[in-house]
Write a protein that holds these residues in place. Structure first.
Motif, PDB file in Angstrom:
ATOM      1  N   LEU A  58      48.678 -59.405  46.829  1.00  0.00           N
ATOM      2  CA  LEU A  58      49.274 -60.608  47.426  1.00  0.00           C
ATOM      3  C   LEU A  58      49.545 -61.663  46.364  1.00  0.00           C
ATOM      4  N   THR A  59      48.601 -61.823  45.421  1.00  0.00           N
ATOM      5  CA  THR A  59      48.784 -62.806  44.349  1.00  0.00           C
ATOM      6  C   THR A  59      50.025 -62.482  43.538  1.00  0.00           C
ATOM      7  N   ARG A  60      50.202 -61.209  43.197  1.00  0.00           N
ATOM      8  CA  ARG A  60      51.365 -60.814  42.408  1.00  0.00           C
ATOM      9  C   ARG A  60      52.670 -61.104  43.160  1.00  0.00           C
ATOM     10  N   ASN A  93      42.240 -66.781  45.064  1.00  0.00           N
ATOM     11  CA  ASN A  93      41.591 -66.509  43.785  1.00  0.00           C
ATOM     12  C   ASN A  93      40.362 -67.381  43.544  1.00  0.00           C
ATOM     13  N   LEU A  94      39.789 -67.944  44.600  1.00  0.00           N
ATOM     14  CA  LEU A  94      38.562 -68.736  44.429  1.00  0.00           C
ATOM     15  C   LEU A  94      37.391 -67.887  43.953  1.00  0.00           C
ATOM     16  N   ARG A 129      50.532 -73.081  35.025  1.00  0.00           N
ATOM     17  CA  ARG A 129      51.042 -72.683  33.716  1.00  0.00           C
ATOM     18  C   ARG A 129      51.338 -71.186  33.615  1.00  0.00           C
ATOM     19  N   PHE A 130      51.055 -70.437  34.659  1.00  0.00           N
ATOM     20  CA  PHE A 130      51.211 -68.991  34.582  1.00  0.00           C
ATOM     21  C   PHE A 130      52.680 -68.603  34.515  1.00  0.00           C
ATOM     22  N   GLU A 139      48.048 -60.047  34.431  1.00  0.00           N
ATOM     23  CA  GLU A 139      47.493 -60.447  35.711  1.00  0.00           C
ATOM     24  C   GLU A 139      47.059 -61.918  35.663  1.00  0.00           C
ATOM     25  N   LEU A 140      47.085 -62.555  36.818  1.00  0.00           N
ATOM     26  CA  LEU A 140      46.658 -63.948  36.889  1.00  0.00           C
ATOM     27  C   LEU A 140      45.187 -64.086  36.523  1.00  0.00           C
TER      28      LEU A 140
END
Length: 364
Positions: A116-118, A145-146, A180-181, A188-189
């Motif tokens: 999901l993050t990607r 992402n906590l 900043r990503f 990956e994040l």
């Protein structure tokens, strides 16, 4: 329950058709040589949104995982209607309606959260910063992402600062990492965000947790001394000395002493802290200094002593400054001890009388 709901899963409301012209010919070109949209299309069909990201992302169902197409549009302002067309401009609600919905991002398993993050990062890369859609995706990424913040905070469980403060500072580092990503770098994040989170927490310890601010050089020296002290204490089975710390770290004794002194500025102890004796710590630190009262008396006696005859001043000096006995004073001055006693008694009586007169309040 689905963790992600896209526009493909929502019911589609059919658009109302407009009355068409009886003529089979197409409408005449409008300004700029473009033809208006066909009258049979509704507002949603006439708009041409930018489709951002077509990677499949995961929705978690009860007991199964299915891939859905990320073909839906997300938060991008819809294209303005062509001149002469019948499409109405999209509202803010229309822009947010295409966003995926995750009811509880914190409950998403780790693998699904990565996918999901990607997908959300790909979509957010095409949005303008500050728009409602961008802010919504940014918040979803933070909640997904906590777990990275909690993982980084475990490294600092031995610190005396509250864990809630560390988690809050780590969350700020996560937000900075998301902002900043760069999705084009192909990492990956989590790989990019973890150093940022840890660095933000260390900066918090360096700038906000010291009771007295000291230079950064001494802060880093303190950390080095703590590690060296622990290592040598286990090796020697006793507390190391300053010389042993200096030899182990290849530093001078002065530098080690300076670092140990700076360590005292890290934490402050309250004066209300109970001490080993009965009472607060402040009672064992402070005491009544009676010499402070002597300062005023000495200042008052100085002009009075200067007014005495020279021999009496010498006797007072030898008796009270050099602490000589009367017989020794008599031998030095070449007079009898009885004479020294009479001169000393007369000088002290004069000083006492004059000092009493000076200290008496006016009018007495």
């Amino acid at each position: 329950m689905n963790h992600l709901t896209t526009a493909a899963e929502r019911p589609v409301v059919p658009a109302t058709r407009r009355p068409t012209s009886s003529s089979p010919r197409s409408p005449a070109p409008g300004p700029g040589g473009r033809r208006p949209a066909k009258s049979g299309r509704g507002p949603a069909e006439a708009a041409t949104p930018d489709a951002i990201g077509r990677e499949p992302f995961t929705t978690v169902r009860a007991g199964a995982t299915t891939a859905q197409s990320a073909d839906t549009t997300i938060g991008t302002p819809r294209a303005a209607p062509e001149p002469g067309g019948g499409a109405a401009p999209a509202t803010r609600a229309d822009a947010l309606a295409d966003l995926p919905s995750v009811p509880d991002p914190r409950s998403v398993p780790y693998r699904e959260a990565r996918e999901l993050t990607r997908a959300l990062l790909v979509r957010m890369a095409g949005l303008e910063e500050g728009t409602p859609a961008h802010s919504r995706l940014r918040g979803m990424l933070v909640e997904l992402n906590l777990s990275l913040v909690k993982l980084a905070a475990r490294r600092f469980t031995t610190r005396t600062e509250p864990q809630d403060d560390i988690l809050q500072v780590g969350t700020i580092g996560l937000i900075k990492a998301i902002d900043r990503f760069d999705i084009d770098r192909g990492v990956e994040l989590a790989t990019f965000a973890m150093p940022t989170i840890v660095g933000e927490i260390k900066r918090f310890f360096r700038d906000a947790t010291w009771a007295v601010h000291v230079p950064r050089r001494l802060q880093e020296l303190r950390s080095t001394l703590v590690e060296a002290h622990t290592h040598l204490e286990q090796q020697l089975d006793r507390a190391p000395t300053v010389a042993e710390l200096a030899e182990h770290l290849s530093l001078s004794r002065e530098e080690v002493t300076e670092g140990l002194t700076a360590s005292n500025a890290y934490a402050a102890t309250s004066l209300d802290t109970p001490s080993e004796d009965d009472g607060a710590l402040e009672r064992s630190i402070g005491f009544e200094d009676t010499r402070l009262l002597q300062v005023e008396e000495n200042l008052s006696l100085k002009p009075l002593i200067a007014a005495l005859p020279e021999r009496e001043r010498v006797i007072i000096h030898l008796r009270f400054t050099e602490e000589m006995i009367q017989s020794a004073i008599a031998d030095r001055l070449g007079i009898s001890q009885m004479h020294v006693s009479r001169l000393l008694s007369r000088a002290l009586t004069a000083l006492r009388t004059n000092l009493t007169v000076q200290s008496a309040p006016p009018g007495d």
